[in-house]
Enzyme design. Structure first.
Site, PDB file in Angstrom:
ATOM      1  N   ASP A   1       0.781  -1.111   0.083  1.00 42.75           N
ATOM      2  CA  ASP A   1       0.024   0.028  -0.010  1.00 42.75           C
ATOM      3  C   ASP A   1       0.700   1.315  -0.096  1.00 42.75           C
ATOM      4  O   ASP A   1       1.911   1.200   0.264  1.00 42.75           O
ATOM      5  CB  ASP A   1      -1.239   0.027   1.137  1.00 42.75           C
ATOM      6  CG  ASP A   1      -0.263  -0.382   2.506  1.00 42.75           C
ATOM      7  OD1 ASP A   1       0.882  -0.322   2.531  1.00 42.75           O
ATOM      8  OD2 ASP A   1      -0.835  -0.434   3.473  1.00 42.75           O
TER       9      ASP A   1
ATOM     10  N   ASN B   1      -6.874  -2.199  14.515  1.00 45.21           N
ATOM     11  CA  ASN B   1      -8.205  -2.258  14.465  1.00 45.21           C
ATOM     12  C   ASN B   1      -8.655  -3.419  13.702  1.00 45.21           C
ATOM     13  O   ASN B   1      -9.707  -3.929  12.950  1.00 45.21           O
ATOM     14  CB  ASN B   1      -9.238  -0.959  13.816  1.00 45.21           C
ATOM     15  CG  ASN B   1      -8.317  -0.627  12.242  1.00 45.21           C
ATOM     16  OD1 ASN B   1      -7.678  -1.278  12.005  1.00 45.21           O
ATOM     17  ND2 ASN B   1      -8.933   0.664  11.723  1.00 45.21           N
TER      18      ASN B   1
ATOM     19  N   HIS C   1      -7.091  -3.917  10.678  1.00 46.32           N
ATOM     20  CA  HIS C   1      -7.036  -4.014   9.185  1.00 46.32           C
ATOM     21  C   HIS C   1      -5.651  -4.429   8.489  1.00 46.32           C
ATOM     22  O   HIS C   1      -4.723  -4.711   9.355  1.00 46.32           O
ATOM     23  CB  HIS C   1      -7.027  -2.253   8.813  1.00 46.32           C
ATOM     24  CG  HIS C   1      -5.525  -1.494   9.191  1.00 46.32           C
ATOM     25  ND1 HIS C   1      -5.649  -0.119   9.039  1.00 46.32           N
ATOM     26  CD2 HIS C   1      -4.501  -2.038   9.485  1.00 46.32           C
ATOM     27  CE1 HIS C   1      -4.327   0.224   9.329  1.00 46.32           C
ATOM     28  NE2 HIS C   1      -3.675  -1.033   9.727  1.00 46.32           N
TER      29      HIS C   1
ATOM     30  N   GLU D   1      -9.787  -1.508   5.439  1.00 43.50           N
ATOM     31  CA  GLU D   1     -10.211  -1.136   6.855  1.00 43.50           C
ATOM     32  C   GLU D   1     -11.477  -1.694   7.429  1.00 43.50           C
ATOM     33  O   GLU D   1     -12.441  -2.078   6.270  1.00 43.50           O
ATOM     34  CB  GLU D   1     -10.592   0.314   6.712  1.00 43.50           C
ATOM     35  CG  GLU D   1      -9.405   1.315   6.411  1.00 43.50           C
ATOM     36  CD  GLU D   1      -8.424   1.585   7.763  1.00 43.50           C
ATOM     37  OE1 GLU D   1      -8.585   0.725   8.864  1.00 43.50           O
ATOM     38  OE2 GLU D   1      -7.575   2.194   7.824  1.00 43.50           O
TER      39      GLU D   1
HETATM   40  P1  PGA Z   1       2.464  -1.237  12.788  1.00 47.52           P
HETATM   41  O1  PGA Z   1       1.615  -0.837  11.479  1.00 47.52           O
HETATM   42  O2  PGA Z   1       3.379  -2.588  12.221  1.00 47.52           O
HETATM   43  O3  PGA Z   1       3.296   0.250  12.570  1.00 47.52           O
HETATM   44  O4  PGA Z   1       1.622  -1.500  14.045  1.00 47.52           O
HETATM   45  C1  PGA Z   1       0.729  -2.188  10.924  1.00 47.52           C
HETATM   46  C2  PGA Z   1      -0.466  -1.799  10.333  1.00 47.52           C
HETATM   47  O5  PGA Z   1      -1.014  -0.866  10.863  1.00 47.52           O
HETATM   48  O6  PGA Z   1      -0.725  -2.373   9.411  1.00 47.52           O
END
Ligand code: PGA
Length: 240
Positions: free
Chosen positions: A69, A138, A140, A145
């Site tokens: 992404d 959350n 995602h 999302e």
């Molecule tokens: P993080 O993010 O590794 O910074 O916790 C992961 C994500 O939000 O997919």
């Protein structure tokens, strides 16, 4: 095979294990195609991969990568772009051919056309041998999302308030976090990845992970649960 859960003692152990899995693939298939995530979680794994590359244990010269992404719109040179993150945390440290690096283009004029082209590029590469993923607090995956439904293919996604808050730590203020992003969809991830490696680290992921691991119900409220539809997933978690 389904999903295999591996509980790791700590973040260092998780990062070593993840780098070993990637390393073994590179040795078995030097021209493999990798799907790559950004975020805090994979940084330890990327450091180990750089070490392995520098010591001559693994070679990235024939490897192709596709990032999961990117914010949209965003300049590649922006401090917060995933483009910059990838060069700072991995690509500048390994012997990858820059022509083989693919990241959704946050500077594309037309996000829908970029999404379509990105999906086609993955197809032309023959899909992904290994897709490495993180998970959001959350639930995602990428910018897929939680919501009423998920979009299957690479698309322009609206960030939820939760994600804007979680990602504000990388920006001067919450209002600077882009409100949209380009992301591979859960359908592309599942259909186009031969194998998936999910990295889950830190207490902020506990609620999402408990739902994923504990409840194990496939629901768009927690996009990570769609990984249950894939036949070959390894989960590495340092959450007990
Ligand atoms: P993080 O993010 O590794 O910074 O916790 C992961 C994500 O939000 O997919």
């Amino acid at each position: 095979m389904g999903i295999v859960f591996n509980f790791c003692e700590n973040y260092d152990f998780l990062s070593n294990r993840a780098a070993d899995i990637v390393g073994e693939l590179l040795k078995a298939k030097p021209d493999c195609v990798l799907g790559l995530p950004t975020g805090s979680t994979p940084i330890g794994m990327y450091k180990k991969l750089i070490e392995k590359n520098k010591s001559g244990e693994i070679d990235f010269s024939k490897v192709t990568t596709f990032n999961l992404d990117e914010y949209y719109p965003i300049k590649k040179t922006s401090e917060q772009s995933y483009y910059k993150f990838m060069f700072d945390n991995l690509f500048d440290g390994i012997n990858i051919n820059p022509d083989n690096i693919n990241i959704p283009d946050g500077e594309a004029e037309n996000a829908e056309i970029e999404s379509l082209n990105y999906e086609r590029k993955i197809d032309r590469a023959g899909g992904l041998d290994l897709m490495i993923l993180g998970i959001g607090p959350n639930g995602h995956i990428g910018f897929n999302e939680p919501g009423k439904f998920l979009l299957p293919h690479t698309h322009v996604a609206d960030l939820t308030e939760d994600t804007i808050k979680a990602n504000a730590r990388f920006f001067d203020s919450e209002s600077e976090v882009p409100k949209t992003a380009l992301t591979m969809g859960m359908g592309s991830i599942i259909a186009k990845s031969k194998k998936i490696l999910l990295l889950v680290s830190g207490e902020s992921k506990k609620a999402a992970f408990d739902k994923f691991y504990g409840e194990a119900k496939i629901t768009a409220d927690n996009p990570s649960t769609f990984l249950y539809l894939h036949g070959d997933v390894i989960v590495l978690s340092d959450i007990s």
